[in-house]
Scaffold this active site. Structure first.
Site, PDB file in Angstrom:
ATOM      1  N   CYS A  86      -3.978   6.049  -3.209  1.00  0.00           N
ATOM      2  CA  CYS A  86      -5.229   5.301  -3.244  1.00  0.00           C
ATOM      3  C   CYS A  86      -6.421   6.165  -2.813  1.00  0.00           C
ATOM      4  O   CYS A  86      -6.829   7.037  -3.572  1.00  0.00           O
ATOM      5  CB  CYS A  86      -5.099   4.010  -2.451  1.00  0.00           C
ATOM      6  SG  CYS A  86      -6.353   2.812  -2.951  1.00  0.00           S
ATOM      7  N   HIS A 176      -0.448   1.477  -3.194  1.00  0.00           N
ATOM      8  CA  HIS A 176      -0.068   1.831  -1.816  1.00  0.00           C
ATOM      9  C   HIS A 176       1.439   1.720  -1.571  1.00  0.00           C
ATOM     10  O   HIS A 176       1.884   0.718  -0.994  1.00  0.00           O
ATOM     11  CB  HIS A 176      -0.740   0.856  -0.845  1.00  0.00           C
ATOM     12  CG  HIS A 176      -2.197   1.046  -0.693  1.00  0.00           C
ATOM     13  ND1 HIS A 176      -2.755   1.955   0.171  1.00  0.00           N
ATOM     14  CD2 HIS A 176      -3.232   0.439  -1.312  1.00  0.00           C
ATOM     15  CE1 HIS A 176      -4.069   1.897   0.096  1.00  0.00           C
ATOM     16  NE2 HIS A 176      -4.382   0.978  -0.805  1.00  0.00           N
ATOM     17  N   GLU A 178       3.010   2.995   0.656  1.00  0.00           N
ATOM     18  CA  GLU A 178       3.246   2.982   2.113  1.00  0.00           C
ATOM     19  C   GLU A 178       3.173   1.571   2.691  1.00  0.00           C
ATOM     20  O   GLU A 178       3.524   1.361   3.848  1.00  0.00           O
ATOM     21  CB  GLU A 178       2.258   3.923   2.831  1.00  0.00           C
ATOM     22  CG  GLU A 178       0.811   3.447   2.939  1.00  0.00           C
ATOM     23  CD  GLU A 178      -0.038   3.736   1.697  1.00  0.00           C
ATOM     24  OE1 GLU A 178       0.523   3.951   0.603  1.00  0.00           O
ATOM     25  OE2 GLU A 178      -1.268   3.710   1.831  1.00  0.00           O
TER      26      GLU A 178
HETATM   27  N1  GLN Z   1     -11.795   1.788  -1.991  1.00  0.00           N
HETATM   28  C1  GLN Z   1     -11.302   2.895  -1.225  1.00  0.00           C
HETATM   29  C2  GLN Z   1     -12.089   4.148  -1.502  1.00  0.00           C
HETATM   30  O1  GLN Z   1     -12.817   4.211  -2.431  1.00  0.00           O
HETATM   31  C3  GLN Z   1      -9.848   3.150  -1.514  1.00  0.00           C
HETATM   32  C4  GLN Z   1      -9.069   1.925  -1.213  1.00  0.00           C
HETATM   33  C5  GLN Z   1      -7.780   2.143  -0.521  1.00  0.00           C
HETATM   34  O2  GLN Z   1      -7.360   3.245  -0.181  1.00  0.00           O
HETATM   35  N2  GLN Z   1      -7.151   1.020  -0.317  1.00  0.00           N
HETATM   36  O3  GLN Z   1     -11.994   5.077  -0.778  1.00  0.00           O
END
Ligand code: GLN
Length: 192
Positions: A86, A176, A178
Site C-alpha cells: 500500500c 494490506h 499484513e
Molecule cells: N492513502 C495512503 C497514502 O497515500 C496509503 C494508504 C495505506 O497505506 N493504507 O499514502
C-alpha cells in the site's frame, strides 16, 4: 536457517508486518530476528525487508531524512527481497504523481494515490494470486491505483487493474497482506 528481517518502522503498520514475518519464518522452521528500522545502518544487515502501509508522504520524508532510502535501494539492487504494501508500494514505485513522495524507483509502475475504489475508501475482496493455490482475502484501505506498468510481472488484478506485482526481488501490493492472519504473500515475497 537463521534470518535477519527488517520492517521500515518510521510510520504505519509496523508491528503487523513484524508478526506476519515471524509467522511466515516459523512456519518454515526458520529462526528470525525482526528489526523495526527507524535509523540508517540496520538495513545492510537484513536478509529481507518489508515496507508497510501507512502514509506514503510521511514514510518518504522520514526515510529520506534518515538516509534509509538509499539503503533500501542498495538492498534491492543486491537482489534481496522486499515486500512493499500500500503506502510502501507508493514509496517503492517509479512515479507516485505526487511531489511530496520521493519514490525509490525499485518497482517499475506508476501509481495514483487514494484512487483505487474512489467510491469506497476501503473494501475487501477475494483475490486470485499467481503462485497461491487458494484466493487471498485482500484488504484495501485508501489504496493506490497502479495506472501504468513497466517491466513487471502482474501477480493479481482486481476489476481489471493490477493490484500485486513482482519486479525482480520486490513484491508490491495495493492491499494490506499484513492486516490478515494469512502469511502467504509474505512467504511468496521472501521465499519464492
Ligand atoms: N492513502 C495512503 C497514502 O497515500 C496509503 C494508504 C495505506 O497505506 N493504507 O499514502
Amino acid at each position: 536457517m537463521s534470518l535477519v528481517a527488517g520492517v521500515i518502522g518510521v510510520q504505519g503498520n509496523v508491528s503487523e508486518h513484524r508478526d506476519a514475518i515471524e509467522r511466515a519464518c516459523t512456519a518454515r522452521g526458520d529462526d528470525v530476528v525482526v528489526h523495526e528500522i527507524r535509523t540508517a545502518g540496520v538495513v545492510p544487515d537484513c536478509d529481507l525487508l518489508a515496507m508497510p502501509g501507512g502514509e506514503s508522504t510521511t514514510i518518504s520524508r522520514l526515510i529520506h531524512r534518515e538516509g534509509i532510502d538509499r539503503e533500501i535501494i542498495d538492498h534491492v539492487e543486491a537482489g534481496k527481497p522486499l515486500l512493499a504494501t500500500c503506502a510502501g508500494l507508493i514509496v517503492a514505485a517509479s512515479d507516485a504523481q505526487d511531489d511530496r513522495v520521493e519514490t525509490l524507483n525499485v518497482v517499475d509502475v506508476h501509481v495514483e494515490r487514494n484512487a483505487f475504489g474512489r467510491q469506497k475508501d476501503s473494501f475487501e475482496a477475494p483475490l486470485e494470486i499467481s503462485g497461491l493455490e487458494d484466493p487471498f482475502h485482500a484488504v484495501f484501505i485508501r489504496a493506490p491505483l497502479i495506472d501504468q506498468v513497466g517491466d513487471v510481472e502482474v501477480l493479481a488484478t482486481w476489476d481489471g487493474r493490477p493490484v500485486a506485482v513482482r519486479d525482480g526481488p520486490v513484491v508490491a501490493t495495493s492491499f494490506h497482506p499484513e492486516l490478515t492472519d494469512d502469511d502467504r504473500i509474505h512467504a511468496l515475497a521472501f521465499f519464492e
